[in-house]
Scaffold this active site. Sequence first.
Site, PDB file in Angstrom:
ATOM      1  CB  CYS A  64      48.560  35.874  30.735  1.00  0.00           C
ATOM      2  SG  CYS A  64      47.837  36.486  29.197  1.00  0.00           S
ATOM      3  CG  HIS A  94      44.573  33.802  29.523  1.00  0.00           C
ATOM      4  ND1 HIS A  94      45.176  34.747  30.315  1.00  0.00           N
ATOM      5  CD2 HIS A  94      44.602  32.642  30.234  1.00  0.00           C
ATOM      6  CE1 HIS A  94      45.544  34.187  31.454  1.00  0.00           C
ATOM      7  NE2 HIS A  94      45.215  32.911  31.423  1.00  0.00           N
TER       8      HIS A  94
END
Length: 996
Positions: free
Chosen positions: A454, A827
Amino acid sequence: MDKILEAVVMSSYPNNVKQGLVRRVIEAAKQPMDSEQCWSMLELSTKLYLTGDTKYKREIGKEVLEVYGHYHPEEFEEFFNVRFLLSLLQEGYGPLGKRSHYVLDYIQLGLQFVLESPSANSIFSLLRIEVLRKVCERPSPKQCAKISKLLTQHPQCIPMGKHQVLFCQQLIRCIGQFQCISEGEEDIMEFLEQVNKVSGLLQRIWRSQTSAILPSLKELFTIISSTEEQEAPSNALASVVQFVPLELMDGVIRNLTNDDSITDVQMMMAIGRMIDWVSWPLGKNIDKWIIALLKGLAAVKKFSILIEVTLSKIEKVFSKLLYPIVREGALSVLQYMLLSFQHSHEAFHLLLPHIPRLVASLKKEDSNSATSSLEQLAELIHCMFFRFSGFPDLYEPVLEAVKALPIPNEDRIKHLLGQNAWTSQKNELACFYPRLASKSDTGKIGLINLGNTCYMNSIIQSLFMASDFRHSVLNLTEGNSQPLMTKLQWLFAFLEHSQRPAISPESFLSASWPPWFTPGAQQDCSEYLKYLLDRLHEEEKTGKRIYQKLKQSSLMSQAVEHHYLNKTLIEKMFGGKMMTKIRCLKCLNVSSREEAFTDLSLAFPPPDRHVSGSTSVLPVEEIGPQFIEPPENSSQLMGSPWIQRKTPSARDSAAPPMPVETLGFQEPGEAANPLSGNAIGVDAAKDPLSTFGEQACASKDSRSVPDLINYFLSPERLTAENKYHCEKCASLQDAEKVAELTEGPHYLILTLLRFSFDPRTMKRKKILDNVSIPVVLKLPILVAPEETEDVCRCGKDRAGPGTGFMSVVYDLCSVVVHSGISSESGHYYCYSRDCTDTMPHEQPQDGAPKTTSDKQLDFEIQWYLFNDTRVSFSSFESVSNVTSFFPKDTAYVLFYRQRPGRQSFLLHEALAEAGRVHGEPSLHKDLMEAISKDNILYLQEQEKEARNRAAYISALPKSPLWWRDFDRDKDDDSSSGGCSPAAGGGGSGSFHGLVF
């Protein structure tokens, strides 16, 4: 006497009168009488019991039978013979079409009087055969319950040997066909009681004959895995599983999941129907069997089955939390389904619309069960927030619903996620990432997460949304000898023109991956961005130029042409320059050095340091949409030299920091090697640990991006161990250092230094301070003396009298957000929008370019949220509030685009001219063909998957109208959704909806 009794029963006398007469007859029956009279009375009582049209008549028949069984056993045994019983069982009793329903009750009543008779064994043998035949005929639940009651009371009649196994299997098939038609609560309770009697008989048989258990379970699995049944088997089968000894669970599950004769469709059908059993109100251990089978399927890597079943059933399981009677089991199954489904957010996101309503219902119920379930549900939700961060718009209503409930710590969350994952090998689930049927409504394309990538996806999407950079990359000519830039061009082209909802950046990842990064581990997106831009810059700088069209531009003079052709694309788009000046406080000599940068790394001021723009002549500030007026007096731009200020005393620690806007030196700095250090950060002398290492949580005073930039540009005192070696003094001296921006980049990248290394814990910390982000930013740029007049004509903001700075306006383009508390975990996702010039470019008059008008650039342009494969519409409000709602989600890397001005006007004009001549970037033939072929391939894949999925999903047991549980709860404010009076009612309709 039989005639008298029949006359009394059939008479119209009141029941109390009849009862007195009947009592006399019954008392007389206790006396000795001849065999013929006994037969007559037994025939009459049998008739009354089996065909009596009232309960009163049947009760009289029962009393007479019991009296003759006690007082005339020989005659009763002779009457109650095998032939008579066989006739009753096979032919029934009564007129054709009106056969009695009480034959089994009659036999059970009579058996107690012949147990010691010589004919008893013959009767038992007959009944063993007949009850097996009866269950093979699939009797109703009521008749099945009567058989079970008979055999429970007289176990001698239970079939034996092979017939016993067959009997168990057929009894399970009967249960599989049980249906409760009525919706009345009394009828449902009667049905549940009947089912319990039947399953209780199975338990009795299994206890005495354990060898019958496995064949019974095999039959059960055959029923629930069948794909040929017109009707789904009854949830009453759940009552069977509760009596299977738990010590057999491991062996049973292992045999099932390793049986090659069981197809995936059959297994999916079976587990889907088992999950439906969570709505069975009286079952025990059902949740344990469901979870065990799910774990067994994970152990043999049947992930496709687990995914399909979870996505099709999780909402129904969730809806059962409304009902206290099944809540505990449903919550156990829900917890495992969610905590194990870690490869994708799909399952959790299916529940998001329903969570607030369920939480409100449980709070309203106000019971111990509801309170406990709320706490467990909140823990589960926070685990999902942790695992699938990056969806602030979706999560905000859920967070609001559970904000008053306890929040688990990170260790607890990691423990729950770790012990429930299907597999520890993430690559085993690589092919099961979220399936997206079509492109996002935004028209944008997502990027597939290839295993903690990510960090790359968010950077690529931010670069892609930098429209000027994107167009330049897409305009690359074929055969440009820049392999990494070519791969980026292909990736951008697919993001622009692919029909897929998300594409894989695998090829670009392998080409741009820093060699020191650990495969599969989370990385720092800022570090990746620096490495990527440096690679692209160095690749072009070696002689493989890509921006040749500017050479033919008639707008450019030879000097400007030379200036731009000597710049790489990365320098043109992201490169800026900075002058670092150090002044000796003894001799006042100043040394300066100019260097290039592609991003500014902004440290957080110490907690006791408050940087305020009000102390500066030209502070960094945020502004709203506005038209920048040209100055009235150009003489205001000339800056005062540093030496005009009072020299601060070295011992005067309270001396205020010198505002950067007053440091207007005009000495030419020594140009540094371009991009020799891609990022200019806070000097080591500022001791990053002392700056932000101690901060573990948000400070009381919120910071803003202008605060951090002002701190970055503020003067720094070099004393003690950090003294400066002055060449003029030829010794170490106290000095003052300051940084000044001399050239603003087209795209300004700001990295907020949130991560610091704590030597005490040997870990990197994250600063969770909320930093306000302006949508429009003014950045002070130092202006050379010869540029003063030009600056005035360009209409730039400038400082007051005696300064040499101007404000360059930047519009926010992208915000990369880090969710988590460590750079090694968490994330990344990003907010982005297309920032372009809002007015057509015209030849400026007197060198003044057209500026952004009052079109409200900063608020009218649509924002998007890019989170790996998912792309959704968003807003600047969401960007601004994300940390307020989710404290671990903090802005990390910011992209700003410079509005057209004097410094960037030629580049803006060149880009606009290229857009007018060529329109949208024209891709070369090979790239267009590759995209076209992939789009065709994608359509073919979609058609194939649709056919396969239709066949696959058609096998799943249907769960119709599960959502009525929520609708009913929403509409009925007086009900808590429970099915017992203590739970707040719910009515007969809701009870029927629960079970069936």
